[in-house]
Design a protein around this motif. Structure first.
Motif, mmCIF file in Angstrom:
data_model
loop_
_atom_site.group_PDB
_atom_site.id
_atom_site.type_symbol
_atom_site.label_atom_id
_atom_site.label_comp_id
_atom_site.label_asym_id
_atom_site.label_seq_id
_atom_site.Cartn_x
_atom_site.Cartn_y
_atom_site.Cartn_z
ATOM 1 N N MET A 1 32.638 12.518 4.057
ATOM 2 C CA MET A 1 32.539 13.431 2.941
ATOM 3 C C MET A 1 31.745 14.646 3.391
ATOM 4 O O MET A 1 30.640 14.536 3.876
ATOM 5 C CB MET A 1 31.835 12.752 1.772
ATOM 6 N N LEU A 2 32.332 15.793 3.249
ATOM 7 C CA LEU A 2 31.657 17.057 3.538
ATOM 8 C C LEU A 2 30.996 17.540 2.263
ATOM 9 O O LEU A 2 31.599 17.550 1.202
ATOM 10 C CB LEU A 2 32.662 18.098 4.031
ATOM 11 N N LEU A 3 29.751 17.923 2.371
ATOM 12 C CA LEU A 3 29.023 18.462 1.236
ATOM 13 C C LEU A 3 28.203 19.607 1.783
ATOM 14 O O LEU A 3 27.319 19.400 2.591
ATOM 15 C CB LEU A 3 28.132 17.390 0.632
ATOM 16 N N ALA A 4 28.510 20.833 1.377
ATOM 17 C CA ALA A 4 27.835 21.983 1.971
ATOM 18 C C ALA A 4 27.712 23.119 0.980
ATOM 19 O O ALA A 4 28.453 23.200 0.003
ATOM 20 C CB ALA A 4 28.607 22.460 3.204
ATOM 21 N N MET B 1 34.724 22.513 -5.789
ATOM 22 C CA MET B 1 33.654 23.502 -5.681
ATOM 23 C C MET B 1 32.882 23.529 -6.982
ATOM 24 O O MET B 1 33.464 23.653 -8.057
ATOM 25 C CB MET B 1 34.207 24.888 -5.395
ATOM 26 N N VAL B 2 31.582 23.386 -6.853
ATOM 27 C CA VAL B 2 30.700 23.418 -8.014
ATOM 28 C C VAL B 2 29.802 24.639 -7.868
ATOM 29 O O VAL B 2 29.164 24.826 -6.838
ATOM 30 C CB VAL B 2 29.855 22.128 -8.106
ATOM 31 N N PHE B 3 29.764 25.459 -8.902
ATOM 32 C CA PHE B 3 28.929 26.656 -8.909
ATOM 33 C C PHE B 3 27.720 26.382 -9.789
ATOM 34 O O PHE B 3 27.866 26.029 -10.960
ATOM 35 C CB PHE B 3 29.721 27.852 -9.438
ATOM 36 N N ARG C 1 23.564 15.855 -7.315
ATOM 37 C CA ARG C 1 22.533 14.874 -6.974
ATOM 38 C C ARG C 1 22.516 14.575 -5.479
ATOM 39 O O ARG C 1 21.471 14.588 -4.838
ATOM 40 C CB ARG C 1 22.760 13.576 -7.753
ATOM 41 N N ILE C 2 23.694 14.358 -4.895
ATOM 42 C CA ILE C 2 23.786 14.066 -3.464
ATOM 43 C C ILE C 2 23.352 15.271 -2.644
ATOM 44 O O ILE C 2 22.626 15.136 -1.656
ATOM 45 C CB ILE C 2 25.222 13.626 -3.089
ATOM 46 N N TYR C 3 23.752 16.457 -3.067
ATOM 47 C CA TYR C 3 23.343 17.658 -2.341
ATOM 48 C C TYR C 3 21.823 17.822 -2.398
ATOM 49 O O TYR C 3 21.203 18.210 -1.416
ATOM 50 C CB TYR C 3 24.028 18.903 -2.904
ATOM 51 N N ILE D 1 19.582 15.444 -2.537
ATOM 52 C CA ILE D 1 18.999 14.495 -1.593
ATOM 53 C C ILE D 1 19.134 15.028 -0.172
ATOM 54 O O ILE D 1 18.184 14.989 0.612
ATOM 55 C CB ILE D 1 19.684 13.115 -1.724
ATOM 56 N N ARG D 2 20.297 15.531 0.171
ATOM 57 C CA ARG D 2 20.507 16.054 1.519
ATOM 58 C C ARG D 2 19.654 17.295 1.768
ATOM 59 O O ARG D 2 19.198 17.518 2.877
ATOM 60 C CB ARG D 2 21.990 16.354 1.746
ATOM 61 N N TRP D 3 19.437 18.087 0.747
ATOM 62 C CA TRP D 3 18.606 19.273 0.912
ATOM 63 C C TRP D 3 17.156 18.877 1.191
ATOM 64 O O TRP D 3 16.480 19.503 1.996
ATOM 65 C CB TRP D 3 18.693 20.180 -0.311
ATOM 66 N N ASP D 4 16.677 17.803 0.555
ATOM 67 C CA ASP D 4 15.333 17.308 0.841
ATOM 68 C C ASP D 4 15.188 16.919 2.308
ATOM 69 O O ASP D 4 14.140 17.145 2.920
ATOM 70 C CB ASP D 4 14.996 16.104 -0.047
ATOM 71 N N ILE D 5 16.239 16.348 2.885
ATOM 72 C CA ILE D 5 16.215 15.986 4.302
ATOM 73 C C ILE D 5 16.121 17.242 5.162
ATOM 74 O O ILE D 5 15.351 17.300 6.128
ATOM 75 C CB ILE D 5 17.464 15.149 4.668
#
Length: 193
Positions: A1-4, A54-56, A83-85, A87-91
C-alpha cells in the motif's frame, strides 16, 4: 500500500485526462459530516494507470491551504487513510529528530557493523529517555498516580500485616530464584509468622 503526500505540481489522470493536483481538488467531491479536517476525496489514477484514493485535508498552520494524501488501498475509508498517514508521519519525525538532534549520522564515523549497531542503540536509548522524561512531566497517569492509588489501598491494611506479606513474598521469590546447588545447602528456608 502506497501512502504519500503529494506536491501541488503533480499531474494525475481523471477520465483519461491529465490534471494538476489543483484541478483534481476542484473536481473532488466535498466530504460531509464530522470529518476532522478532511475537505474532499476522489478516486482517480496516477499517470501509469494505478488506481488511487486522494484525500485532501486542511493544512494545520495555514487554514487557506490544503494537503493531498494519496493511497493505493481502495478499501480504506478517508478517516483510516488519515490515521495511517499520521502514524507514518510520526515515524518520519522520529527519524528526522534522531538524525539532526540526537546526532545519529554525525557522532561516529565508523564502518563496522558492531559500531553502527552500538551507535544506533545509544541514539535510540537517548530518544527513549527523552520520551520517558516528557511523559513523566506531562502525563497525569504516571507512576505518581499509581503510587497514590496504592497508598489508598494499603492504608486499609494493618501495616504489620502488609510488611510481613511483602517480606514473605520477596523472600520466597529470592529463594525460588537461587540456583539448585545453593538450594541444596538451604533445605528448610521459610518465613515464619
Amino acid at each position: 500500500m502506497l501512502l504519500a503526500w503529494l506536491k501541488p505540481t503533480r499531474k494525475d489522470t481523471l477520465d483519461g485526462r491529465r490534471l494538476t493536483l489543483q484541478e483534481l481538488y476542484y473536481k473532488a467531491a466535498l466530504v460531509q459530516g464530522n470529518t476532522k479536517g478532511i475537505l474532499r476525496c476522489i478516486r482517480t489514477q496516477l499517470s501509469p494507470g494505478i488506481p488511487v484514493t486522494m484525500v485532501f485535508v486542511r493544512h494545520r498552520s495555514n487554514k487557506k491551504e490544503w494537503l493531498a494524501i494519496v493511497c493505493t488501498d481502495l478499501s480504506l475509508s478517508e478517516e483510516e487513510i488519515i490515521r495511517i498517514y499520521g502514524i507514518r508521519w510520526d515515524i518520519e519525525v522520529f527519524f528526522k529528530c534522531a538524525k539532526s538532534l540526537l546526532r545519529l549520522q554525525k557522532e561516529f564515523q565508523g564502518r563496522t557493523n558492531d559500531l553502527l549497531i552500538s551507535h544506533t542503540t545509544i541514539v535510540f536509548s537517548r530518544s527513549i529517555l527523552l520520551a520517558w522524561q516528557h511523559r513523566q512531566s506531562t502525563d497525569n497517569r504516571t507512576l505518581g498516580g499509581l503510587f497514590h492509588l496504592l497508598c489508598d489501598e494499603v492504608s486499609q491494611l494493618d501495616w504489620a500485616v502488609a510488611l510481613h506479606q511483602l517480606i514473605q513474598t520477596q523472600l520466597q521469590q529470592w529463594i525460588a530464584d537461587l540456583p539448585s546447588y545453593i538450594k541444596a545447602y538451604l533445605p528448610n528456608l521459610s518465613c515464619e509468622s
